[in-house]
Motif scaffolding. Sequence first.
Motif, PDB file in Angstrom:
ATOM      1  N   LEU A  93       0.833  -1.207   0.000  1.00  0.00           N
ATOM      2  CA  LEU A  93       0.000   0.000   0.000  1.00  0.00           C
ATOM      3  C   LEU A  93       0.870   1.260   0.000  1.00  0.00           C
ATOM      4  CD1 LEU A  93      -2.647   1.521   0.153  1.00  0.00           C
ATOM      5  CD2 LEU A  93      -2.687   1.130   2.638  1.00  0.00           C
ATOM      6  N   ALA A  94       1.920   1.230   0.814  1.00  0.00           N
ATOM      7  CA  ALA A  94       2.838   2.372   0.832  1.00  0.00           C
ATOM      8  C   ALA A  94       3.470   2.573  -0.541  1.00  0.00           C
ATOM      9  CB  ALA A  94       3.922   2.158   1.890  1.00  0.00           C
ATOM     10  N   GLY A  95       3.826   1.443  -1.181  1.00  0.00           N
ATOM     11  CA  GLY A  95       4.413   1.545  -2.517  1.00  0.00           C
ATOM     12  C   GLY A  95       3.440   2.127  -3.530  1.00  0.00           C
ATOM     13  N   ALA A  96       2.157   1.722  -3.440  1.00  0.00           N
ATOM     14  CA  ALA A  96       1.158   2.250  -4.367  1.00  0.00           C
ATOM     15  C   ALA A  96       0.961   3.746  -4.173  1.00  0.00           C
ATOM     16  CB  ALA A  96      -0.166   1.513  -4.173  1.00  0.00           C
ATOM     17  N   LEU A  97       0.973   4.207  -2.924  1.00  0.00           N
ATOM     18  CA  LEU A  97       0.836   5.640  -2.666  1.00  0.00           C
ATOM     19  C   LEU A  97       2.027   6.418  -3.219  1.00  0.00           C
ATOM     20  CD1 LEU A  97      -0.501   5.466   1.003  1.00  0.00           C
ATOM     21  CD2 LEU A  97      -1.782   6.191  -1.023  1.00  0.00           C
ATOM     22  N   ILE A  98       3.223   5.858  -3.048  1.00  0.00           N
ATOM     23  CA  ILE A  98       4.416   6.524  -3.591  1.00  0.00           C
ATOM     24  C   ILE A  98       4.357   6.561  -5.116  1.00  0.00           C
ATOM     25  CG2 ILE A  98       6.924   6.351  -3.821  1.00  0.00           C
ATOM     26  CD1 ILE A  98       6.936   5.090  -1.016  1.00  0.00           C
ATOM     27  N   ALA A  99       3.874   5.477  -5.733  1.00  0.00           N
ATOM     28  CA  ALA A  99       3.775   5.440  -7.197  1.00  0.00           C
ATOM     29  C   ALA A  99       2.850   6.538  -7.705  1.00  0.00           C
ATOM     30  CB  ALA A  99       3.272   4.071  -7.643  1.00  0.00           C
ATOM     31  N   ILE A 100       1.728   6.754  -7.005  1.00  0.00           N
ATOM     32  CA  ILE A 100       0.799   7.807  -7.420  1.00  0.00           C
ATOM     33  C   ILE A 100       1.453   9.179  -7.275  1.00  0.00           C
ATOM     34  CG2 ILE A 100      -1.336   8.989  -6.787  1.00  0.00           C
ATOM     35  CD1 ILE A 100      -2.539   6.280  -6.194  1.00  0.00           C
ATOM     36  N   MET A 101       2.136   9.390  -6.169  1.00  0.00           N
ATOM     37  CA  MET A 101       2.783  10.687  -5.968  1.00  0.00           C
ATOM     38  C   MET A 101       3.848  10.939  -7.040  1.00  0.00           C
ATOM     39  SD  MET A 101       3.124  11.081  -1.822  1.00  0.00           S
ATOM     40  CE  MET A 101       3.813   9.462  -1.522  1.00  0.00           C
ATOM     41  N   ALA A 267      14.144   1.259   7.663  1.00  0.00           N
ATOM     42  CA  ALA A 267      14.854   2.000   6.614  1.00  0.00           C
ATOM     43  C   ALA A 267      13.899   2.372   5.484  1.00  0.00           C
ATOM     44  CB  ALA A 267      16.013   1.169   6.085  1.00  0.00           C
ATOM     45  N   VAL A 268      13.012   1.422   5.121  1.00  0.00           N
ATOM     46  CA  VAL A 268      12.034   1.710   4.071  1.00  0.00           C
ATOM     47  C   VAL A 268      11.100   2.832   4.516  1.00  0.00           C
ATOM     48  CG1 VAL A 268      10.063   0.781   2.802  1.00  0.00           C
ATOM     49  CG2 VAL A 268      12.149  -0.578   3.021  1.00  0.00           C
ATOM     50  N   ALA A 269      10.699   2.813   5.802  1.00  0.00           N
ATOM     51  CA  ALA A 269       9.829   3.882   6.314  1.00  0.00           C
ATOM     52  C   ALA A 269      10.497   5.240   6.177  1.00  0.00           C
ATOM     53  CB  ALA A 269       9.485   3.600   7.778  1.00  0.00           C
ATOM     54  N   VAL A 270      11.811   5.288   6.437  1.00  0.00           N
ATOM     55  CA  VAL A 270      12.542   6.549   6.256  1.00  0.00           C
ATOM     56  C   VAL A 270      12.510   6.973   4.794  1.00  0.00           C
ATOM     57  CG1 VAL A 270      14.814   7.647   6.379  1.00  0.00           C
ATOM     58  CG2 VAL A 270      14.028   6.191   8.257  1.00  0.00           C
ATOM     59  N   LEU A 271      12.738   6.021   3.883  1.00  0.00           N
ATOM     60  CA  LEU A 271      12.727   6.357   2.460  1.00  0.00           C
ATOM     61  C   LEU A 271      11.347   6.799   1.996  1.00  0.00           C
ATOM     62  CD1 LEU A 271      14.985   3.537   0.981  1.00  0.00           C
ATOM     63  CD2 LEU A 271      15.567   5.942   1.279  1.00  0.00           C
ATOM     64  N   VAL A 272      10.296   6.186   2.569  1.00  0.00           N
ATOM     65  CA  VAL A 272       8.932   6.562   2.169  1.00  0.00           C
ATOM     66  C   VAL A 272       8.663   8.022   2.506  1.00  0.00           C
ATOM     67  CG1 VAL A 272       6.496   6.222   2.707  1.00  0.00           C
ATOM     68  CG2 VAL A 272       7.956   4.252   2.236  1.00  0.00           C
ATOM     69  N   VAL A 273       8.982   8.437   3.750  1.00  0.00           N
ATOM     70  CA  VAL A 273       8.734   9.835   4.109  1.00  0.00           C
ATOM     71  C   VAL A 273       9.771  10.758   3.495  1.00  0.00           C
ATOM     72  CG1 VAL A 273       7.516   9.298   6.248  1.00  0.00           C
ATOM     73  CG2 VAL A 273       9.993   9.560   6.290  1.00  0.00           C
ATOM     74  N   ALA A 274      10.895  10.178   3.052  1.00  0.00           N
ATOM     75  CA  ALA A 274      11.912  10.997   2.380  1.00  0.00           C
ATOM     76  C   ALA A 274      11.594  11.219   0.920  1.00  0.00           C
ATOM     77  CB  ALA A 274      13.283  10.333   2.505  1.00  0.00           C
ATOM     78  N   THR A 275      10.673  10.401   0.357  1.00  0.00           N
ATOM     79  CA  THR A 275      10.309  10.580  -1.053  1.00  0.00           C
ATOM     80  C   THR A 275       9.915  12.036  -1.272  1.00  0.00           C
ATOM     81  OG1 THR A 275       9.518   8.316  -1.182  1.00  0.00           O
ATOM     82  CG2 THR A 275       8.786   9.834  -2.898  1.00  0.00           C
ATOM     83  N   GLY A 590      11.603   4.537  14.761  1.00  0.00           N
ATOM     84  CA  GLY A 590      10.700   3.400  14.813  1.00  0.00           C
ATOM     85  C   GLY A 590       9.272   3.738  15.159  1.00  0.00           C
ATOM     86  N   PHE A 591       8.914   4.998  15.188  1.00  0.00           N
ATOM     87  CA  PHE A 591       7.559   5.384  15.568  1.00  0.00           C
ATOM     88  C   PHE A 591       6.636   5.661  14.375  1.00  0.00           C
ATOM     89  CE2 PHE A 591      10.274   6.929  19.115  1.00  0.00           C
ATOM     90  CZ  PHE A 591       9.796   6.068  20.109  1.00  0.00           C
ATOM     91  N   LEU A 592       7.128   5.414  13.142  1.00  0.00           N
ATOM     92  CA  LEU A 592       6.322   5.725  11.957  1.00  0.00           C
ATOM     93  C   LEU A 592       6.491   4.605  10.930  1.00  0.00           C
ATOM     94  CD1 LEU A 592       4.488   8.091  10.966  1.00  0.00           C
ATOM     95  CD2 LEU A 592       6.482   8.977   9.752  1.00  0.00           C
ATOM     96  N   PRO A 593       5.530   3.675  10.848  1.00  0.00           N
ATOM     97  CA  PRO A 593       5.629   2.583   9.864  1.00  0.00           C
ATOM     98  C   PRO A 593       5.445   3.117   8.443  1.00  0.00           C
ATOM     99  CG  PRO A 593       3.532   2.501  11.019  1.00  0.00           C
ATOM    100  CD  PRO A 593       4.352   3.539  11.705  1.00  0.00           C
ATOM    101  N   PRO A 594       5.794   2.317   7.429  1.00  0.00           N
ATOM    102  CA  PRO A 594       5.753   2.805   6.037  1.00  0.00           C
ATOM    103  C   PRO A 594       4.386   3.318   5.578  1.00  0.00           C
ATOM    104  CG  PRO A 594       7.057   0.811   6.172  1.00  0.00           C
ATOM    105  CD  PRO A 594       6.439   0.986   7.531  1.00  0.00           C
ATOM    106  N   VAL A 595       3.306   2.589   5.894  1.00  0.00           N
ATOM    107  CA  VAL A 595       1.989   3.030   5.421  1.00  0.00           C
ATOM    108  C   VAL A 595       1.609   4.353   6.067  1.00  0.00           C
ATOM    109  CG1 VAL A 595      -0.467   2.495   5.382  1.00  0.00           C
ATOM    110  CG2 VAL A 595       1.201   0.697   4.903  1.00  0.00           C
ATOM    111  N   ALA A 596       1.823   4.462   7.383  1.00  0.00           N
ATOM    112  CA  ALA A 596       1.537   5.725   8.073  1.00  0.00           C
ATOM    113  C   ALA A 596       2.431   6.843   7.536  1.00  0.00           C
ATOM    114  CB  ALA A 596       1.736   5.559   9.581  1.00  0.00           C
TER     115      ALA A 596
END
Length: 777
Positions: A93-101, A267-275, A590-596
């Motif tokens: 789900l996180a990946g799909a949101l990033i793809a849309i953005m 690490a992925v969660a960091v990259l997601v919010v870093a996108t 560690g307080f923010l998972p990828p989807v959040a």
Amino acid sequence: MSRRLARAVGLSRLRRWLEPALLVVTVGALVAGGVAWLTGSGNVADLCWAAGTLVAVPPALGWVIASLRRRRAGVDLIAVLSLVGTLAVGEYLAGALIAIMLATGRALDAAAERRASHDLRALLEHAPRSARRRVGDQVIVVPLAAVAAGDLLVVAPGEVVPVDGLIEGAAAALDESVLTGEPLLVERPVGTPVRSGVVNAGAAFEVRATATAADSTYAGIVRLAQQAGAENAPVVRLADRYAVWFLPLSLLIAGLAWVVSGSAVRAVAVLVVATPCPLLLAAPVAIVSGLSRASRRGVVIRSGGALENLGRARTLVMDKTGTLTGGRPAVAEVAAGVGWDAAQILRLAASADQVSPHVLAEAIVAEARARDLKLMLPRDVVEQPGRGVTATVDCRRVEVGQRTLPRDAAWARAAASRATLDGAAVAWVSVDGDVAGAVLLRDPLRPDAPRTLRRLRAAGLRRLVMLTGDRPEPAQEIATVLGLDQVCAEQSPADKVAAVRAEGERAVTVMVGDGVNDAPALAAATVGVAMGARGATASSEAADIVLTTDRLDRLADAMEIARRARGIAVQSAVLGMSMSLAAMAVAAAGFLPPVAGALLQEAIDVAVIVNALRALRGGHTSVVLPAETESLVHRFAAEHDELRDALPLLRDAADLLAAGATPQALAALRRAHRLLVDRLLPHERAEETQLYPALAAPLGSAEATATMSRMHAEIERLSRRLGVHLAQADAAGGLRADQVEDLLACLYGLYSVLRLHFVQEEENYFALASEPVGNGR
């Protein structure tokens, strides 16, 4: 060159199809996954979201590779790592949101940065395809490539000179505006060089070719424009400039989070919010908003990169003719000989010129019609190219054009002197063989030019340069009036390109022009701006920005809009990156998972996009006049044109008075005083009571017209002083010698003050009208 252009066009078409399609597919995958999840099909939902993520990876990877080939690590690299990371750890789900953005950002970015091809179509359309070669008594049409040096060619009326050569047989009247930008026709005598690309504006003449078509001037212009356009580097996106430091910082934080925690998900969660969606979305939104705002002001900006560069420009290079001036000759003054008046001279000249295609003849006829003079149909018209027109008008033989200056006519010498000082062309008017008057013509400065250049300096430009093919004297006069930093006269197209490149090495440079001769320089500049409403198509094709209305002040509007849009884009990017950095710190802990994190990133996107949309409003400080006020402006501008033509009465009276206190001088003084009392002072009082109060609200206060009111008072004071002198002359039975000095001061003072006053009103007030007013002379 053609293969490179074809490849660029092909890539452009692919991008236009790919980016919208990617957005549709990713949104569709997210929606389909959401529907599946709501119906309890979790595996199907994950499959849809994974598909949406996966489909975005190849194009994103392609964008990264393209950036690396240009030696730039763009923001898309973080997006690719985020997409791959979410797939690796199962956060679909996180990946799909990033793809849309990512898809949304690229679609907006494409709309902002799509660049029009500089195909030079108009240059090629103007170029001749064949030539008329004379062999003995025969004239044969041959392909242009068959022309060799030494061939004798015939150029018919209206045709383009095909190759460089020397004029033979008879003098030629030429329109050289394609090469020099100058609208006035020139006469080239036998034996003088003529360049390819100029137009024969007179009778047929012969040219002895001195070069082939490939080695001639016009072909050189085409090559210059091609080379200049090819050498322009791709515009660096605003987002990519920030990615230089944001990218390594994001990777460093993600790597540290993985090393310290041992969790790849963290690490992925960091990259997601870093996108960097604030960069991928907010900056393009602000730029697109600026483009939309500019288009509503009659400015077509062809790419987001051009808007960005315009917003950070520091140097403005301008052509003169058609850019700072009107681009067409206009009647500046009508001088009348003894026994004639200006209206008679203009009426006779315009009547004779009605059937002439000469550019000066068109200006004379247009002026006569603007003054509502009744023209007569000429008979027995004879036109000599480069010499003028002779015709019978009202049973008199009238000649308009070049003529030997009469030595015993003081008025004619004075008119010729003024023409030389003002850089004006002179059309002498002879009636039945005697010179009766003269019409002085010049290319007038645009009324909005001084105000526009002041606004451009206020918007951030530090250096203003004029390049022109005209002579140094009129060019320097324009530069002095406008307060330019440098003027370069007698510039060829190659000289202009070299000058623009030199300026571009020192600062981001904007070039403004309107003619075919400006196309290479426009292509060489960081940002090329074409006066497209009346300029040559070639200049519009080679430009990044086109002014669709014949108003220079739209450039100032565009500059202010670009500054604002770029500032908002930077502000939005910095704000978004700051919030992303804060979210990265939370995710690393560690307080923010990828989807959040993806959802939080969406909230950040909304905030910065709303901020970026502010670029849709504001951004220029031009004054908009109410309809009633604009009507008044047009009325008083028309009165200016009428009064300006009468102002020489003041100067002529002073000239007569300088020769002595004669009855003729006294009669001239009375005529001048009647002009002041009957026409000029009522005009000034009407401006004071009607126009100035109406301008107070649009200009912000009544103080905006205070200096002009003070000048009105000075004009009235000098007029009254002149009336007192006339009353004293009446009492004494004639002018006294002791009155002459003060009368001269009054007359010359009034003449100078009125000319300056008219110019100031036209620049400060009349130029605010939405449509050009008056004749602008």
